[in-house]
Design a protein around this motif. Sequence first.
Motif, PDB file in Angstrom:
ATOM      1  N   ILE A 261      53.411  41.240  20.310  1.00 33.78           N
ATOM      2  CA  ILE A 261      52.991  40.107  19.491  1.00 33.78           C
ATOM      3  C   ILE A 261      51.707  39.472  20.010  1.00 33.78           C
ATOM      4  N   ALA A 262      51.652  39.213  21.311  1.00 34.40           N
ATOM      5  CA  ALA A 262      50.628  38.316  21.850  1.00 34.40           C
ATOM      6  C   ALA A 262      49.485  39.000  22.589  1.00 34.40           C
ATOM      7  N   SER A 263      49.439  40.309  22.646  1.00 29.63           N
ATOM      8  CA  SER A 263      48.415  40.992  23.427  1.00 29.63           C
ATOM      9  C   SER A 263      47.155  41.275  22.604  1.00 29.63           C
ATOM     10  N   ARG A 264      46.134  41.679  23.304  1.00 33.95           N
ATOM     11  CA  ARG A 264      44.888  42.044  22.630  1.00 33.95           C
ATOM     12  C   ARG A 264      45.085  43.270  21.746  1.00 33.95           C
ATOM     13  N   PHE A 265      45.884  44.239  22.211  1.00 34.12           N
ATOM     14  CA  PHE A 265      46.067  45.419  21.360  1.00 34.12           C
ATOM     15  C   PHE A 265      46.892  45.099  20.121  1.00 34.12           C
ATOM     16  N   ALA A 266      47.799  44.110  20.223  1.00 35.69           N
ATOM     17  CA  ALA A 266      48.537  43.687  19.038  1.00 35.69           C
ATOM     18  C   ALA A 266      47.590  43.058  18.020  1.00 35.69           C
ATOM     19  N   LEU A 267      46.648  42.247  18.486  1.00 34.60           N
ATOM     20  CA  LEU A 267      45.651  41.659  17.605  1.00 34.60           C
ATOM     21  C   LEU A 267      44.753  42.734  17.013  1.00 34.60           C
ATOM     22  N   ARG A 268      44.321  43.667  17.842  1.00 40.19           N
ATOM     23  CA  ARG A 268      43.458  44.758  17.355  1.00 40.19           C
ATOM     24  C   ARG A 268      44.140  45.549  16.251  1.00 40.19           C
ATOM     25  N   ASP A 269      45.437  45.846  16.436  1.00 43.31           N
ATOM     26  CA  ASP A 269      46.155  46.620  15.432  1.00 43.31           C
ATOM     27  C   ASP A 269      46.311  45.844  14.122  1.00 43.31           C
ATOM     28  N   ARG A 270      46.542  44.552  14.231  1.00 44.36           N
ATOM     29  CA  ARG A 270      46.645  43.733  13.015  1.00 44.36           C
ATOM     30  C   ARG A 270      45.328  43.749  12.239  1.00 44.36           C
ATOM     31  N   LEU A 271      44.247  43.591  12.972  1.00 41.63           N
ATOM     32  CA  LEU A 271      42.942  43.585  12.324  1.00 41.63           C
ATOM     33  C   LEU A 271      42.616  44.950  11.721  1.00 41.63           C
ATOM     34  N   ALA A 272      42.944  46.024  12.461  1.00 38.39           N
ATOM     35  CA  ALA A 272      42.657  47.371  11.976  1.00 38.39           C
ATOM     36  C   ALA A 272      43.407  47.669  10.681  1.00 38.39           C
ATOM     37  N   ALA A 273      44.609  47.099  10.532  1.00 36.69           N
ATOM     38  CA  ALA A 273      45.400  47.333   9.317  1.00 36.69           C
ATOM     39  C   ALA A 273      44.722  46.759   8.078  1.00 36.69           C
ATOM     40  N   THR A 274      43.790  45.831   8.268  1.00 38.50           N
ATOM     41  CA  THR A 274      43.052  45.254   7.140  1.00 38.50           C
ATOM     42  C   THR A 274      41.615  45.778   7.081  1.00 38.50           C
ATOM     43  N   GLY A 275      41.344  46.818   7.891  1.00 37.18           N
ATOM     44  CA  GLY A 275      40.019  47.422   7.880  1.00 37.18           C
ATOM     45  C   GLY A 275      39.000  46.728   8.756  1.00 37.18           C
ATOM     46  N   GLU A 276      39.437  45.827   9.622  1.00 35.62           N
ATOM     47  CA  GLU A 276      38.536  45.070  10.494  1.00 35.62           C
ATOM     48  C   GLU A 276      38.587  45.628  11.904  1.00 35.62           C
ATOM     49  N   GLU A 277      37.449  46.013  12.445  1.00 33.07           N
ATOM     50  CA  GLU A 277      37.384  46.523  13.812  1.00 33.07           C
ATOM     51  C   GLU A 277      36.859  45.433  14.737  1.00 33.07           C
ATOM     52  N   ALA A 278      37.513  45.266  15.863  1.00 27.34           N
ATOM     53  CA  ALA A 278      37.078  44.265  16.852  1.00 27.34           C
ATOM     54  C   ALA A 278      37.392  44.802  18.239  1.00 27.34           C
ATOM     55  N   GLU A 279      36.567  45.736  18.700  1.00 28.03           N
ATOM     56  CA  GLU A 279      36.819  46.380  19.992  1.00 28.03           C
ATOM     57  C   GLU A 279      36.240  45.602  21.161  1.00 28.03           C
ATOM     58  N   THR A 280      35.337  44.655  20.888  1.00 28.98           N
ATOM     59  CA  THR A 280      34.699  43.910  21.975  1.00 28.98           C
ATOM     60  C   THR A 280      35.055  42.426  21.896  1.00 28.98           C
ATOM     61  N   SER A 281      34.868  41.739  23.022  1.00 30.69           N
ATOM     62  CA  SER A 281      35.115  40.303  23.048  1.00 30.69           C
ATOM     63  C   SER A 281      34.175  39.565  22.099  1.00 30.69           C
ATOM     64  N   ALA A 282      32.926  40.049  22.008  1.00 34.41           N
ATOM     65  CA  ALA A 282      31.966  39.404  21.113  1.00 34.41           C
ATOM     66  C   ALA A 282      32.426  39.505  19.663  1.00 34.41           C
ATOM     67  N   ALA A 283      32.976  40.661  19.284  1.00 33.19           N
ATOM     68  CA  ALA A 283      33.463  40.835  17.912  1.00 33.19           C
ATOM     69  C   ALA A 283      34.662  39.926  17.654  1.00 33.19           C
ATOM     70  N   LEU A 284      35.561  39.809  18.633  1.00 34.83           N
ATOM     71  CA  LEU A 284      36.713  38.919  18.472  1.00 34.83           C
ATOM     72  C   LEU A 284      36.273  37.464  18.346  1.00 34.83           C
ATOM     73  N   GLU A 285      35.307  37.071  19.157  1.00 35.96           N
ATOM     74  CA  GLU A 285      34.840  35.693  19.099  1.00 35.96           C
ATOM     75  C   GLU A 285      34.206  35.386  17.741  1.00 35.96           C
ATOM     76  N   ALA A 286      33.445  36.360  17.210  1.00 36.60           N
ATOM     77  CA  ALA A 286      32.824  36.151  15.905  1.00 36.60           C
ATOM     78  C   ALA A 286      33.877  35.977  14.815  1.00 36.60           C
ATOM     79  N   LEU A 287      34.942  36.768  14.882  1.00 34.85           N
ATOM     80  CA  LEU A 287      36.020  36.634  13.893  1.00 34.85           C
ATOM     81  C   LEU A 287      36.724  35.296  14.037  1.00 34.85           C
ATOM     82  N   PHE A 288      36.902  34.850  15.272  1.00 37.87           N
ATOM     83  CA  PHE A 288      37.549  33.554  15.487  1.00 37.87           C
ATOM     84  C   PHE A 288      36.694  32.419  14.935  1.00 37.87           C
ATOM     85  N   LEU A 289      35.406  32.448  15.205  1.00 38.50           N
ATOM     86  CA  LEU A 289      34.518  31.395  14.727  1.00 38.50           C
ATOM     87  C   LEU A 289      34.436  31.389  13.202  1.00 38.50           C
ATOM     88  N   ALA A 290      34.634  32.585  12.602  1.00 35.87           N
ATOM     89  CA  ALA A 290      34.637  32.686  11.140  1.00 35.87           C
ATOM     90  C   ALA A 290      35.997  32.363  10.544  1.00 35.87           C
TER      91      ALA A 290
END
Length: 389
Positions: A261-290
């Motif tokens: 539930i709470a890990s980075r890979f759990a977040l990555r998999d959730r995002l990937a299921a919607t077609g969103e890739e976020a392999e880097t911290s910068a990409a995750l931060e951009a998604l959070f700010l958006a």
Amino acid sequence: MSLIPPPPAGSNALRSRAYNRSLVLRHVRATGASGRAQIARESGLSTQAVSNIIADLVAEGWLVEAGKLSQGRGLPAMQYALDARAGLALGVEVRPEALLVAISDLDGRILFSHRDRLTDAAPATVCEKLRQIKEMAVAETGADRLIGAGVVMPGPFGVTGLSGAASDLPGWAEEDALARLAQALDLPVIIENDASAAAMAEMVSGHGQGLGSFACLYFGTGIGLGVIAERSLLRGARGNAGEIGQIAVPHRGQFVALEQIASRFALRDRLAATGEEAETSAALEALFLARNPVLMDWLEDAGQALSHAVLTVENLYDPDTVIAGGALPEPLLKALLARVALSDRSVANRPGRAHPRLICGTCGPLTATQGAAALIINHAFTPRMAAEI
């Protein structure tokens, strides 16, 4: 306050010279600068023994003269300080998708850092990349006094009932990792799990300074827990203590592993299921700010799961505080911690607390990498490694 616990007393007859050298080095590092008489008084060694050891350490470049200090009657006493560049430590963090390397001096200052993306985390690939990065680091920094390498990776170590998790490193469970890495790096090697190394980094240069007992929740690929008890790492029988990512937490009417539930890979998999890739911290931060809706939903679920995990940690270990850090960008990590509900039914819920129950770590994405180097520095100032200095 000293970052190093008081050493045991030395002995002029029964202790080896290497042991006594380590006592002197530990004392000087802890105090910043000391004179012969003070070192002798606090270590239990004779002034003559201390004088001989200091002479050797100055000749070898470990100690430098740091001026004279007047202490009342008598001549001012020469003070000696550690030369932070006398020995350098290599820190390595191996993740399934990345390799992070740093070199630090004896004061913990980072002199070199490098991140390399991995598409193959197998031992042969990692060892060859480490050999190349070490050569590059030495060429860039002139780091010719490397005293060892700390290597950290996700646990558990060896083949266990938890093998096969998403955070596993392929091929390492059956490998003699210590021998393989020592050969590749041509250095003495210490291996530790990433969460324990992160706790070490926080103890040496973060919020754990001066704390006797604290816990470190580390977000690598999965989630690990490093525990410091009486300023020592709690390792377990095989170095696998702290596999908190595998504890069961309630989620939507059932119990699942925390890191599902709470890990980075759990977040990555959730995002990937919607077609969103976020392999880097910068990409995750951009998604959070958006305010990406998938990420925001994950924050709510992860916060609830971590609420149960923090309560478990508090009641099991009674830490001064729980420090969270690692591979999540700071704004995202702070937002996650803000969603953690601290339970009243905890031994940590008490009056007169000196520290918050849950705080964000200070060491950032390189926490475990810095901790890996800190493992070498810490060992270099203890009797068990004195002969290797």
